[in-house]
Each structure stands twice: as structure tokens, then as C-alpha cells.
Design an enzyme around this catalytic site. Structure first.
Site, PDB file in Angstrom:
ATOM      1  N   HIS A 306       4.027 -10.860   1.313  1.00 45.65           N
ATOM      2  CA  HIS A 306       5.242 -11.261   2.045  1.00 45.65           C
ATOM      3  C   HIS A 306       6.264 -11.791   1.042  1.00 45.65           C
ATOM      4  O   HIS A 306       5.913 -12.442   0.080  1.00 45.65           O
ATOM      5  CB  HIS A 306       4.908 -12.367   3.068  1.00 45.65           C
ATOM      6  N   ASP A 364       1.290  -8.800  10.394  1.00 48.16           N
ATOM      7  CA  ASP A 364       0.956  -7.431  10.825  1.00 48.16           C
ATOM      8  C   ASP A 364      -0.498  -7.064  10.595  1.00 48.16           C
ATOM      9  O   ASP A 364      -0.936  -5.987  11.011  1.00 48.16           O
ATOM     10  CB  ASP A 364       1.858  -6.444  10.064  1.00 48.16           C
TER      11      ASP A 364
HETATM   12  C1  SDX Z   1       7.125  -8.220   7.897  1.00 44.82           C
HETATM   13  O1  SDX Z   1      10.743 -10.802   5.779  1.00 44.82           O
HETATM   14  C2  SDX Z   1      10.065 -11.101   6.832  1.00 44.82           C
HETATM   15  O2  SDX Z   1      10.049 -12.203   7.314  1.00 44.82           O
HETATM   16  C3  SDX Z   1       9.335  -9.916   7.469  1.00 44.82           C
HETATM   17  C4  SDX Z   1       8.393 -10.254   8.619  1.00 44.82           C
HETATM   18  C5  SDX Z   1       9.148 -10.718   9.848  1.00 44.82           C
HETATM   19  O3  SDX Z   1       8.536 -11.401  10.671  1.00 44.82           O
HETATM   20  O4  SDX Z   1      10.323 -10.295  10.018  1.00 44.82           O
HETATM   21  O5  SDX Z   1       7.485 -11.267   8.221  1.00 44.82           O
HETATM   22  C6  SDX Z   1       7.598  -9.015   9.060  1.00 44.82           C
HETATM   23  O6  SDX Z   1       7.812  -7.327   7.495  1.00 44.82           O
HETATM   24  C7  SDX Z   1       5.841  -8.608   7.209  1.00 44.82           C
HETATM   25  C8  SDX Z   1       5.546  -7.729   5.937  1.00 44.82           C
HETATM   26  C9  SDX Z   1       4.943  -6.419   6.438  1.00 44.82           C
HETATM   27  N1  SDX Z   1       4.830  -5.433   5.338  1.00 44.82           N
HETATM   28  C10 SDX Z   1       3.628  -5.102   4.841  1.00 44.82           C
HETATM   29  O7  SDX Z   1       2.568  -5.631   5.167  1.00 44.82           O
HETATM   30  C11 SDX Z   1       3.695  -3.955   3.838  1.00 44.82           C
HETATM   31  C12 SDX Z   1       2.844  -4.297   2.616  1.00 44.82           C
HETATM   32  N2  SDX Z   1       3.488  -5.402   1.886  1.00 44.82           N
HETATM   33  C13 SDX Z   1       4.370  -5.095   0.802  1.00 44.82           C
HETATM   34  O8  SDX Z   1       5.053  -3.889   0.903  1.00 44.82           O
HETATM   35  C14 SDX Z   1       5.130  -6.297   0.263  1.00 44.82           C
HETATM   36  O9  SDX Z   1       4.238  -7.322   0.157  1.00 44.82           O
HETATM   37  C15 SDX Z   1       6.358  -6.783   1.001  1.00 44.82           C
HETATM   38  C16 SDX Z   1       7.353  -5.701   1.214  1.00 44.82           C
HETATM   39  C17 SDX Z   1       5.978  -7.363   2.319  1.00 44.82           C
HETATM   40  C18 SDX Z   1       6.989  -7.887   0.145  1.00 44.82           C
HETATM   41  O10 SDX Z   1       7.404  -7.286  -1.016  1.00 44.82           O
HETATM   42  P1  SDX Z   1       8.190  -8.141  -2.139  1.00 44.82           P
HETATM   43  O11 SDX Z   1       8.364  -9.557  -1.748  1.00 44.82           O
HETATM   44  O12 SDX Z   1       9.418  -7.387  -2.512  1.00 44.82           O
HETATM   45  O13 SDX Z   1       7.163  -8.181  -3.293  1.00 44.82           O
HETATM   46  P2  SDX Z   1       7.036  -7.072  -4.396  1.00 44.82           P
HETATM   47  O14 SDX Z   1       7.104  -5.713  -3.765  1.00 44.82           O
HETATM   48  O15 SDX Z   1       8.001  -7.407  -5.470  1.00 44.82           O
HETATM   49  O16 SDX Z   1       5.526  -7.301  -4.871  1.00 44.82           O
HETATM   50  C19 SDX Z   1       5.222  -8.298  -5.832  1.00 44.82           C
HETATM   51  C20 SDX Z   1       3.957  -7.786  -6.515  1.00 44.82           C
HETATM   52  C21 SDX Z   1       4.107  -6.350  -7.035  1.00 44.82           C
HETATM   53  O17 SDX Z   1       3.198  -6.197  -8.103  1.00 44.82           O
HETATM   54  P3  SDX Z   1       3.799  -6.357  -9.649  1.00 44.82           P
HETATM   55  O18 SDX Z   1       4.936  -5.350  -9.762  1.00 44.82           O
HETATM   56  O19 SDX Z   1       4.304  -7.796  -9.745  1.00 44.82           O
HETATM   57  O20 SDX Z   1       2.625  -6.063 -10.553  1.00 44.82           O
HETATM   58  O21 SDX Z   1       2.882  -7.743  -5.552  1.00 44.82           O
HETATM   59  C22 SDX Z   1       2.471  -6.389  -5.378  1.00 44.82           C
HETATM   60  C23 SDX Z   1       3.592  -5.514  -5.889  1.00 44.82           C
HETATM   61  O22 SDX Z   1       3.105  -4.236  -6.338  1.00 44.82           O
HETATM   62  N3  SDX Z   1       2.254  -6.210  -3.943  1.00 44.82           N
HETATM   63  C24 SDX Z   1       1.244  -5.543  -3.403  1.00 44.82           C
HETATM   64  C25 SDX Z   1       1.392  -5.679  -2.025  1.00 44.82           C
HETATM   65  N4  SDX Z   1       2.487  -6.389  -1.750  1.00 44.82           N
HETATM   66  C26 SDX Z   1       3.019  -6.705  -2.951  1.00 44.82           C
HETATM   67  N5  SDX Z   1       0.218  -4.849  -3.969  1.00 44.82           N
HETATM   68  C27 SDX Z   1      -0.654  -4.282  -3.094  1.00 44.82           C
HETATM   69  N6  SDX Z   1      -0.582  -4.378  -1.752  1.00 44.82           N
HETATM   70  C28 SDX Z   1       0.432  -5.059  -1.182  1.00 44.82           C
HETATM   71  N7  SDX Z   1       0.510  -5.140   0.153  1.00 44.82           N
END
Ligand code: SDX
Length: 429
Positions: A306, A364
């Protein structure tokens, strides 16, 4: 405002900017005059360090895993309140009195029917259309039917549009579901609760009576509450940006629905359950965890991570407890998907990759397990999220529209394209 100033030194010049303090949470540097003073923009794609507005509706403490709606914590509201009471709280800022609650529930109930002509809109879609495609289209089309609540300068019309959106969203979503399975639409019933009415519109058929299970009704209502609002997330920011151009409320909510659909956002509940099913059995978890950690593999653990929560998403904790309750009460012993989810969570939370990146289950991760147990197809999960979040979008939109400092949102850019060049006639290319 803080007495302290933020100082920016560029070359031999020092610029000072005010620091604005909220009631709780990070203060902000007021950089509204940055460009006029320095000729420079800030650069923050994804808005990781940017406050786009000030708001009094919802507060999130990502480090402490805290979520407050108008100051009340989500776990207390999920346990003790109801969705329509939470709607009143988000819209008007205070918990309702008994009389206010009764009046608000009656107003919402009286706006659950859709204009009959809108049934023909549904018939234009393919039967296998994704419910979110239908919901997005129908919400936008409300501007073609409810002309007496599209003038955003009229507070009464804004209020009527708000009540209509909250009242009609369950009907719109349920009709999208019925259409996708080839069953007749079921009209709203004023004798049922908000959650009970939604369940009835989804699962009742003309051929036999449908009894709303009070346990499922309570779980549904709690799921609505857990998703109601969440500060300036992507879809809420979309609604605010759309509203900043004075677009009508139905167009703004349709924009929010479209943004929520993405699997990185609200579409994650559908993707998370599909992922858990693809994993199938706990012994295959390591394979998927390895893929999630592999930078060359676009796969991510859906329902994990998140932007704001760097500890447990408090909604996920309530959702996990509700999943257990619903499955137990439905007599669904040893649900394989829940077993995989709990084992996956355990493994991920012990894995250095997830620990160092503070990746925890989010709202989720468990919601799909409950919705699946209730009988919804995965394609309906995000439509239910959109239904729940409509009040949050509306509350944030109303707050923005009512702000005397409202300005149209117009971000700038760092331009990296080619500089001016002369046109080359075709004959010379
Ligand atoms: C919702 O914003 C809100 O409040 C949203 C929400 C709401 O109520 O409105 O809470 C609802 O959207 C919840 C989130 C649902 N999405 C998912 O579950 C999809 C999977 N999660 C990711 O796509 C990700 O965690 C996000 C999009 C939720 C957050 O992404 P960020 O904050 O932009 O973080 P990032 O992509 O920069 O990741 C940071 C690191 C990266 O690795 P490095 O480049 O630092 O090595 O963490 C890794 C990412 O690759 N990473 C993950 C991961 N999420 C982040 N690696 C594997 N699996 C994951 N799920």
C-alpha cells in the site's frame, strides 16, 4: 501555520515558504508561490510527497495502521455502526441523532429506484460485459436522466445528486450483475436495509422468495463501511480533479469508477482472489512469492502492499475476522482459498523482501474470500468496492466544491521532448 519557515536555497538566493500544520499528521510546505518566485516546478510523479488539498473527512496513519472517518476509528465503526450511519458521518461530519438517522435512511431509501428508461441502457451492452464497464457507463449516463441535480452551483441540487448517487449505486451494481447472468432485474424494496436490499436485488428471482441471511447482511454492511472512504487515493483524486472543472457530479463519480477499476487500485480484490485460486494449494506459494520478488516478472502479490500503510491495513484485520465469521456461519469448513491466503500471508510477513518493503495485506486481500463465500462472482468484487466508495467520493467532492479556494486542478510537467523545429514538407521527407 507554524512559526518555522521552509527555506530553499537556489544559487545565491534563499526562498522562504510557510509550513502549514493540520490537526494531526504531517505538516505541509505551502509552495503555491514557488513557480512565481523561482520559475521552477516541483517534481513528484505518483504524488508520493504531495498534499493535493486540505480535508477534514478521513485521516490515515500509515505507520500505525490507523484509519479514522471524521475522527472515529474504522474498527469501532465496523463493529458498532452501520454503513448508512457512516455515510451520514462522512457527509455531514457528525454521527446522527436517532431522528437524523431515521430521516437520512428514509431519504436514501426513497432514491434507490432507477429511471425506468435506463433499463434500455443495460440492454445495449453485451451480456458478458464486465460489470464495471456497465456501472461506469450507467453512472455517467445519470446526467442524461437527472437534469434537476446537475447544477453544481446550487447546494440543493448538490445534496439531491449526493443522495441519488448513494441510493442508486446498489441498484446500478445489482442490475449489472443480473444482466450479466441473464436474470431479470429485481426492483429495490423499501422494507429492507441498505445491505439487505442489495443482496435481494442480486440474489432474488421471481420464481421463489429470497430470505436475506442476517449474518451475510451484517457482513455485507461491514464490507461497505470498510471501503467507504480512504483519504486522497487514486479514484478519489480523480473525482476531485474532475470536479475541479465544475463537471456534473455524475460525470465525476463515473471518472472515479473508471479509475477504481484498475488492478493496482480497487481491481485488486478481483485480482487477489484470482491469484489465490491460481496458487490453489499452500505448497505452490513459494513459486508465486518468488515471482513476486523477481524484478523481471511483472507479477505482484495482489492484495499486498500500500502507498500509505507501511504496517497492517486496519481494514484487512477486520476483513480477516469477518471472513472467518462468515465462513464458519456458512459452514464452509477449511475453505482452500482462505487456507492459501492465511499461509501466503504468514510466509510473506516472514520474508525479508516483504518485511524490508513493509508490504502487508491490504483491504483487498481478504474481501474477495468473503464476497466469494456470499456467492458473488469475482467480476462483481470491484463493483461492490465502487458501491461502497461512492459516499467517500461524494463527501470529498462536496468538500472540494464547497471550498471557497477551489481552483481547477492543472499540474505542470518536466518537458523532455524535442525543442522547436520547422515543419518539413512531405516532398522533402
Ligand atoms: C487499494 O491509495 C489507497 O488508499 C488505495 C486503497 C483505497 O482504499 O482507496 O487502499 C485501495 O488500492 C489498495 C491497494 C490494492 N492494490 C494491490 O493490492 C495491488 C498490489 N500492490 C501493488 O501494486 C502496490 O503495493 C501498490 C500499487 C498498492 C502501492 O504501490 P507503491 O506505493 O507505488 O509502491 P511501489 O510500487 O513503489 O513498490 C515499492 C516496492 C517495489 O519494489 P522495489 O522497486 O523497491 O524493489 O515494493 C514492491 C515494488 O516492486 N511491491 C511489491 C508489491 N507491492 C509493492 N512487490 C510484490 N508484490 C506487491 N504487491
Amino acid at each position: 501555520m507554524s512559526d518555522e519557515k521552509a527555506k530553499l536555497i537556489i544559487g545565491d538566493k534563499t526562498y522562504e515558504f510557510a509550513i502549514l500544520e493540520g490537526t494531526v499528521g504531517p505538516s505541509v510546505i505551502d509552495i503555491r508561490s514557488l513557480y512565481s518566485q523561482t520559475g521552477l516546478f516541483t517534481y513528484d510523479p505518483g504524488f508520493t510527497s504531495t498534499a493535493a488539498c486540505d480535508s477534514s473527512i478521513t485521516y490515515i496513519d500509515g505507520d500505525r495502521g490507523q484509519l479514522l472517518y471524521r475522527g472515529y476509528s474504522i474498527d469501532q465503526l465496523a463493529e458498532q455502526s452501520s454503513y448508512l450511519e457512516v455515510c451520514f458521518l462522512l457527509l455531514y461530519g457528525e454521527l446522527p441523532s436517532a431522528a437524523q438517522k431515521k430521516d437520512f435512511e428514509e431519504r436514501i431509501t426513497r432514491h434507490t429506484m432507477l429511471h425506468e428508461q435506463m433499463h434500455y441502457l443495460y440492454r445495449g451492452f453485451r451480456r458478458d460485459a464486465h460489470p464495471m464497464a456497465i456501472v461506469c457507463g450507467v453512472v455517467g449516463a445519470m446526467a442524461a436522466f437527472y437534469h434537476d441535480s446537475t447544477d453544481i452551483t446550487d447546494p440543493e441540487q448538490r445534496e439531491l445528486a449526493s443522495i441519488r448517487m448513494i441510493g442508486k449505486m446498489p441498484t446500478i451494481a445489482a442490475m449489472a450483475y443480473k444482466y450479466s447472468i441473464g436474470q431479470p432485474f429485481v426492483y429495490p424494496r423499501n422494507d429492507l436495509s441498505y445491505a439487505g436490499n442489495f443482496l435481494n436485488m442480486c440474489f432474488a428471482v421471481p420464481a421463489e422468495s429470497y430470505e436475506v441471511n442476517p449474518i451475510i447482511e451484517r457482513a455485507m454492511d461491514r464490507i461497505f463501511t470498510l471501503h467507504a472512504d480512504h483519504e486522497q487515493n487514486a479514484s478519489t483524486s480523480t473525482v476531485r480533479l474532475s470536479g475541479s472543472s465544475d463537471a456534473n457530479p455524475f460525470a465525476c463519480i463515473a471518472a472515479g469508477v473508471a479509475c477504481l477499476w484498475g488492478p493496482a487500485h480497487g481491481g485488486a480484490n478481483e485480482a487477489a482472489l484470482n491469484m489465490l485460486r491460481a496458487i490453489g494449494t499452500p505448497d505452490r506459494i513459494p513459486e508465486f512469492v518468488a515471482r513476486a520478488k523477481d524484478k523481471n516478472d511483472p507479477f505482484r502479490l495482489m492484495g499486498f502492499g500500500h502507498r500509505v500503510y507501511k504496517s497492517y491495513d486496519p481494514r484487512a484485520q477486520v476483513m480477516q475476522k469477518t471472513a472467518r465469521e462468515v465462513l464458519d456461519l456458512l459452514g464452509v469448513e477449511n475453505n482452500p482459498t482462505l487456507q492459501v491466503a492465511r499461509e501466503l500471508e504468514k510466509i510473506a510477513l516472514e520474508d525479508e523482501y516483504f518485511v524490508t518493503r513493509k508490504l502487508y495485506p491490504n483491504v483487498d486481500f481478504y474481501s474477495g474470500i468473503i464476497l466469494d463465500a456470499i456467492g458473488f462472482p469475482t467480476s462483481m468484487f470491484t463493483a461492490i468496492f465502487a458501491l461502497s466508495r461512492t459516499v467517500g467520493w461524494i463527501a470529498q467532492w462536496k468538500e472540494m466544491i464547497g471550498d471557497p479556494q477551489k481552483k481547477i486542478g492543472r499540474p505542470r510537467q518536466l518537458y523532455e521532448g524535442v525543442e522547436r523545429r520547422e515543419y518539413i514538407p512531405l516532398a522533402k521527407r
